[in-house]
Design a protein around this motif. Structure first.
Motif, PDB file in Angstrom:
ATOM      1  N   GLY A 109       0.806  -1.226   0.000  1.00  0.00           N
ATOM      2  CA  GLY A 109       0.000   0.000   0.000  1.00  0.00           C
ATOM      3  C   GLY A 109       0.832   1.266   0.000  1.00  0.00           C
ATOM      4  N   GLU A 110       2.160   1.155  -0.248  1.00  0.00           N
ATOM      5  CA  GLU A 110       3.008   2.359  -0.261  1.00  0.00           C
ATOM      6  C   GLU A 110       2.748   3.184  -1.521  1.00  0.00           C
ATOM      7  N   THR A 111       2.428   2.508  -2.646  1.00  0.00           N
ATOM      8  CA  THR A 111       2.015   3.253  -3.842  1.00  0.00           C
ATOM      9  C   THR A 111       0.540   2.954  -4.077  1.00  0.00           C
ATOM     10  N   GLY A 112      -0.192   3.960  -4.573  1.00  0.00           N
ATOM     11  CA  GLY A 112      -1.640   3.791  -4.757  1.00  0.00           C
ATOM     12  C   GLY A 112      -2.002   3.299  -6.145  1.00  0.00           C
ATOM     13  N   VAL A 113      -1.184   3.695  -7.158  1.00  0.00           N
ATOM     14  CA  VAL A 113      -1.466   3.278  -8.536  1.00  0.00           C
ATOM     15  C   VAL A 113      -0.239   2.552  -9.061  1.00  0.00           C
ATOM     16  N   LEU A 114      -0.463   1.391  -9.679  1.00  0.00           N
ATOM     17  CA  LEU A 114       0.657   0.666 -10.281  1.00  0.00           C
ATOM     18  C   LEU A 114       0.481   0.698 -11.795  1.00  0.00           C
ATOM     19  N   VAL A 115       1.409   1.392 -12.472  1.00  0.00           N
ATOM     20  CA  VAL A 115       1.392   1.416 -13.934  1.00  0.00           C
ATOM     21  C   VAL A 115       2.191   0.201 -14.389  1.00  0.00           C
ATOM     22  N   ALA A 116       1.600  -0.606 -15.287  1.00  0.00           N
ATOM     23  CA  ALA A 116       2.269  -1.862 -15.630  1.00  0.00           C
ATOM     24  C   ALA A 116       1.992  -2.258 -17.066  1.00  0.00           C
ATOM     25  N   THR A 117       2.920  -3.076 -17.625  1.00  0.00           N
ATOM     26  CA  THR A 117       2.589  -3.775 -18.871  1.00  0.00           C
ATOM     27  C   THR A 117       1.926  -5.072 -18.407  1.00  0.00           C
ATOM     28  N   THR A 118       1.710  -6.005 -19.310  1.00  0.00           N
ATOM     29  CA  THR A 118       0.903  -7.176 -18.935  1.00  0.00           C
ATOM     30  C   THR A 118       1.622  -8.128 -17.974  1.00  0.00           C
ATOM     31  N   VAL A 119       2.807  -7.756 -17.463  1.00  0.00           N
ATOM     32  CA  VAL A 119       3.498  -8.665 -16.527  1.00  0.00           C
ATOM     33  C   VAL A 119       2.669  -8.954 -15.281  1.00  0.00           C
ATOM     34  N   ILE A 120       1.650  -8.138 -15.004  1.00  0.00           N
ATOM     35  CA  ILE A 120       0.879  -8.390 -13.781  1.00  0.00           C
ATOM     36  C   ILE A 120      -0.258  -9.371 -14.015  1.00  0.00           C
ATOM     37  N   GLU A 121      -0.347  -9.874 -15.271  1.00  0.00           N
ATOM     38  CA  GLU A 121      -1.473 -10.744 -15.610  1.00  0.00           C
ATOM     39  C   GLU A 121      -1.651 -11.907 -14.641  1.00  0.00           C
ATOM     40  N   VAL A 122      -0.545 -12.560 -14.326  1.00  0.00           N
ATOM     41  CA  VAL A 122      -0.652 -13.846 -13.640  1.00  0.00           C
ATOM     42  C   VAL A 122      -0.682 -13.704 -12.130  1.00  0.00           C
ATOM     43  N   GLY A 123      -1.849 -13.991 -11.547  1.00  0.00           N
ATOM     44  CA  GLY A 123      -1.899 -14.289 -10.123  1.00  0.00           C
ATOM     45  C   GLY A 123      -1.617 -13.274  -9.036  1.00  0.00           C
ATOM     46  N   VAL A 124      -1.229 -12.029  -9.340  1.00  0.00           N
ATOM     47  CA  VAL A 124      -0.864 -11.134  -8.238  1.00  0.00           C
ATOM     48  C   VAL A 124      -2.116 -10.734  -7.450  1.00  0.00           C
ATOM     49  N   ASP A 125      -2.006 -10.778  -6.129  1.00  0.00           N
ATOM     50  CA  ASP A 125      -3.189 -10.601  -5.302  1.00  0.00           C
ATOM     51  C   ASP A 125      -3.046  -9.398  -4.374  1.00  0.00           C
ATOM     52  N   VAL A 126      -3.773  -8.320  -4.679  1.00  0.00           N
ATOM     53  CA  VAL A 126      -3.771  -7.150  -3.799  1.00  0.00           C
ATOM     54  C   VAL A 126      -5.242  -6.817  -3.514  1.00  0.00           C
ATOM     55  N   PRO A 127      -5.802  -7.361  -2.408  1.00  0.00           N
ATOM     56  CA  PRO A 127      -7.239  -7.206  -2.148  1.00  0.00           C
ATOM     57  C   PRO A 127      -7.709  -5.754  -2.133  1.00  0.00           C
ATOM     58  N   ASN A 128      -6.810  -4.811  -1.781  1.00  0.00           N
ATOM     59  CA  ASN A 128      -7.227  -3.412  -1.679  1.00  0.00           C
ATOM     60  C   ASN A 128      -7.346  -2.723  -3.046  1.00  0.00           C
ATOM     61  N   ALA A 129      -6.813  -3.388  -4.117  1.00  0.00           N
ATOM     62  CA  ALA A 129      -6.894  -2.772  -5.450  1.00  0.00           C
ATOM     63  C   ALA A 129      -8.291  -3.015  -6.010  1.00  0.00           C
ATOM     64  N   SER A 130      -9.018  -1.927  -6.289  1.00  0.00           N
ATOM     65  CA  SER A 130     -10.407  -2.106  -6.738  1.00  0.00           C
ATOM     66  C   SER A 130     -10.690  -1.437  -8.075  1.00  0.00           C
ATOM     67  N   ILE A 131      -9.631  -0.866  -8.717  1.00  0.00           N
ATOM     68  CA  ILE A 131      -9.843  -0.278 -10.044  1.00  0.00           C
ATOM     69  C   ILE A 131      -8.792  -0.825 -11.000  1.00  0.00           C
ATOM     70  N   MET A 132      -9.234  -1.270 -12.185  1.00  0.00           N
ATOM     71  CA  MET A 132      -8.317  -1.738 -13.219  1.00  0.00           C
ATOM     72  C   MET A 132      -8.571  -0.907 -14.466  1.00  0.00           C
ATOM     73  N   VAL A 133      -7.559  -0.131 -14.889  1.00  0.00           N
ATOM     74  CA  VAL A 133      -7.684   0.638 -16.124  1.00  0.00           C
ATOM     75  C   VAL A 133      -6.849  -0.081 -17.184  1.00  0.00           C
ATOM     76  N   ILE A 134      -7.466  -0.442 -18.311  1.00  0.00           N
ATOM     77  CA  ILE A 134      -6.708  -1.103 -19.392  1.00  0.00           C
ATOM     78  C   ILE A 134      -6.709  -0.166 -20.595  1.00  0.00           C
ATOM     79  N   GLU A 135      -5.532   0.365 -20.886  1.00  0.00           N
ATOM     80  CA  GLU A 135      -5.424   1.364 -21.943  1.00  0.00           C
ATOM     81  C   GLU A 135      -5.317   0.690 -23.307  1.00  0.00           C
ATOM     82  N   ARG A 136      -6.009   1.255 -24.308  1.00  0.00           N
ATOM     83  CA  ARG A 136      -6.081   0.683 -25.657  1.00  0.00           C
ATOM     84  C   ARG A 136      -6.500  -0.787 -25.560  1.00  0.00           C
TER      85      ARG A 136
END
Length: 696
Positions: free
Chosen positions: A536-563
């Protein structure tokens, strides 16, 4: 029989043994994946040209092919450089022109003498109100009319390979096709009205109309079935090898499972209970288990996996759960710890981070069986890792593991059982093609109490509103992912790169509020960024698709997928599954650039309509085809030359059943049908299967 049978030698000779094929042409054929004469047999025509005889070119609507008898009226040589040579001809009803560019006058005089009759066939077009055929495909005297087929097959070509050369080469290979003994179950063959193999091959290369080119025609279905059957036979042989290796009998009292289930705040779904029952039965059977646990995002695979590990522990042994990355292994550990406490068993993690004394102590405890369940990455493959009694190995996220690794992992223990878990819902036909050597358990229900994710489509022009929405969510203490399609600026696709987006969001939301993770970073940099987000030290994680598999952060409640329109359905579904894991209502925003293509529109609408991963997977297969489904090239999905997994999915299931049945009745393929099946395996280049059977 571990050498190729003699009857197939002519089909596996060099291509240069065919007339008219030299080294250069052979290289051109290689571009089409054709390396041996047998490859030409399976390169079937994809279309055809109707060359039925007509009285006049007036009988077709241009542009269309016509075959007509004409009388040659006169020649019009070109009027200037670059102008065409024209020949006026008359059929039964009208006059028209044959047109030639860069023509050889002597050749034209010889082949189209004035006053003579000729049969011509080619594409009729209208130019300045006059009908014409440019460069006819065929010009023959009436006596040779039989040389023009009523329906001419059309093949995929490559540079240096003409239609004529292809027809000639295939014609020659067809003379080498021997009648082979039948490998298909006689009852199935009769029921489907399938011809013999050599008849099917010949007829497929001389179709009589467009219907014979369709996937549903008996000729095509027969040849597709041969491919599927050979593939399933190979998988069934691999499965038999695993099972032939003596299995362990791991029988549990159910006591540890009961402790865990009683301590849970919810009841498992029917699908979870069914999967646990199937796995427990496998582990107690004395045959080596090789099972795939396929579940949608959030279907509760971890609980099923843990209850399976407890069977191994209760039977006096150990279990291991493997993940593709250190972060995922750590996450598994955090998920399993509370469950392990309920059961009173010791669970530990082993990754490349473990060094020196700490590592040595873990390895010693593992060898003494003090550690009953180990969570780890590929590190558990290392030579110095010894279990006292490994009974169950669980592999997470299947697509990183091929058949070879599955076997390697099983070898770590004395005949340990293998369970593979994947969170990628796969259409049934693909699952059979890819994991036909395994038994499959499916989790097709979501645990109760999961709040549906709201999915919305947003045009990129409304980016500012999206950023404002993130600002409000951060103020409420929530977190968000922002997925970008590319890492570096690319002129060809005007997608904003992750690094650019990171800078912009940091400027808008504050220095420490935004983290970045992409494929070009080192593993330790990625880990640090992910951990900061998890804590929870950063509020927004900007990422390429490397986060696709399995990462679990229950507090994350918004997913923005660009293009979002550039992603496949399966990928969009996986990414969306990263949110909706906590108590808060979650949102997935699909940012797209208008105008959308029809497919892009359809894809995003399906995402909006459903969260059912299995439905999404079937739609994905229908829209994009088996070859393009995410990562099939890396995932060990075979390439079929005739078979088509979208249109012939049902055949794959029949092939699996039939292959397993044949091996049950005839494990060494010694019977007449078994011997024919061996020839099929050689014909389909399944040499690995033949080697396994010879060894067995």
């Amino acid at each position: 029989m571990s050498t190729r049978p003699e009857i197939l030698y002519p089909l596996f000779a060099d291509l240069e043994t065919l007339g008219g094929v030299g080294p250069k042409t052979a290289r051109s054929f290689a571009a089409l994946g054709i390396e041996k004469p047998r490859d030409l047999l399976f390169s079937l025509p994809y279309s055809g040209v109707d060359r039925q005889f007509r009285a006049s070119v007036l009988e077709v609507d241009p542009p269309a092919t016509a075959t007509v008898e004409v009388t040659v009226n006169r020649h019009f040589p070109p009027r200037g450089p670059g102008a065409p040579y024209k020949v006026e001809v008359t059929d039964a009803l009208t006059s028209f022109h044959l047109v030639f560019f860069h023509a050889n006058d002597r050749w034209l005089d010889a082949n189209l003498p004035v006053g003579e009759k000729r049969i011509v066939s080619g594409k009729v077009e209208s130019f300045d109100g006059i009908l014409q055929i440019v460069h006819p495909d065929h010009i023959v005297p009436p006596a040779d009319a039989g040389r023009i087929p009523d329906f001419e097959p059309v093949y995929h070509l490559a540079s240096g390979i003409t239609q004529r050369l292809m027809l000639k080469a295939i014609g020659e290979v067809l003379t080498r096709v021997p009648p082979l003994a039948e490998w298909i179950d006689p009852a199935l063959k009769a029921r489907e009205h399938w011809p013999d193999w050599h008849d099917a091959v010949r007829a497929s290369h001389s179709p009589e109309g467009m219907d014979e080119l369709s996937h549903s025609h008996p000729l095509r279905r027969r040849l597709a079935y041969d491919e599927f059957f050979a593939h399933q036979l190979t998988l069934a042989i691999a499965r038999l090898q695993v099972r032939r290796g003596k299995g362990r009998v791991s029988i549990a009292t159910g006591e540890l499972q009961r402790k865990v289930l009683e301590g849970l705040p919810y009841a498992p779904t029917n699908a979870q209970t069914r999967a646990v029952t199937e796995i427990t039965a496998d582990m107690g059977s004395g045959l080596r288990m090789n099972r795939l646990l396929q579940g949608d995002v959030g279907a509760g695979k971890t609980l099923v996996g843990f209850l399976a590990l407890l069977v191994a522990v209760e039977a006096g042994g150990q279990g291991v759960m493997m993940a593709p990355t250190g972060i995922l292994a750590q996450q598994h550990l955090e998920g399993l710890r509370p469950l392990a406490e309920l059961a009173g068993v010791r669970v530990e993690i082993l990754t490349s981070r473990d060094k020196g004394r700490e590592r040595a102590e873990k390895l010693a405890a593992l060898a003494r069986c003090d550690i009953q369940i180990l969570v780890g990455t590929h590190s558990v493959f290392q030579k110095d890792v010894h279990f006292q009694d490994l009974r169950l190995a669980i592999v997470d996220e299947q697509h990183r593991f091929g058949v070879t690794q599955r076997m390697e992992l099983g070898a770590k223990g004395d005949a340990s059982d293998v369970l593979v878990m994947t969170a990628t819902p796969i259409p049934r036909s693909l699952a059979l093609a890819q994991y036909g050597d395994m038994d499959v358990s499916v989790l097709d229900e979501k645990p109760p109490g999961r709040i549906p994710i709201t999915t919305a489509m947003v045009q990129t022009g409304r980016l500012d509103q999206v950023v404002e929405r993130l600002r409000a969510a951060l103020a409420e203490g929530r977190q968000a992912y922002w997925v970008c399609p590319l890492v570096e600026e690319s002129e060809t696709m005007d997608m904003v790169a992750a690094e650019e987006r990171f800078k912009q969001l940091r400027a808008a939301l504050g220095e420490g509020a935004v983290g970045l993770v992409h494929g070009q970073m080192t593993p330790s940099e990625k880990d640090a960024a992910m951990r900061a987000f998890q804590r929870g030290e950063t509020g927004v994680l900007v990422a390429t698709t490397v986060i696709e598999v399995g990462v679990d952060v229950p507090n994350a409640s918004i997913m923005v997928i660009e293009r979002a329109e550039h992603f496949g359905l399966a990928q969009l579904h996986q990414l969306r599954g990263r949110v909706g894991r906590g108590k808060a209502a979650s949102t997935c925003l699909l940012l797209y650039q208008a105008p959308l293509t029809e497919t892009g529109q359809r894809r995003l609408e399906i995402m909006r309509e459903t969260e059912d991963g299995f439905r999404i997977a079937e739609e994905d297969l229908e829209m994009r085809g088996a070859g393009d489904l995410i990562g099939t090239a890396q995932s060990g999905l075979p390439r079929f030359q005739v078979g088509d997994l979208e249109h012939q999915a049902g055949l794959m299931a029949v092939a699996q059943k039939d292959a397993r049945l044949l091996l049950e009745q005839d494990p060494g393929l010694e019977s007449a049908r078994g011997a024919a099946a061996r020839v099929l395996l050689w014909l389909m280049r399944q040499d690995e299967a033949i080697r396994l059977i010879s060894v067995g």
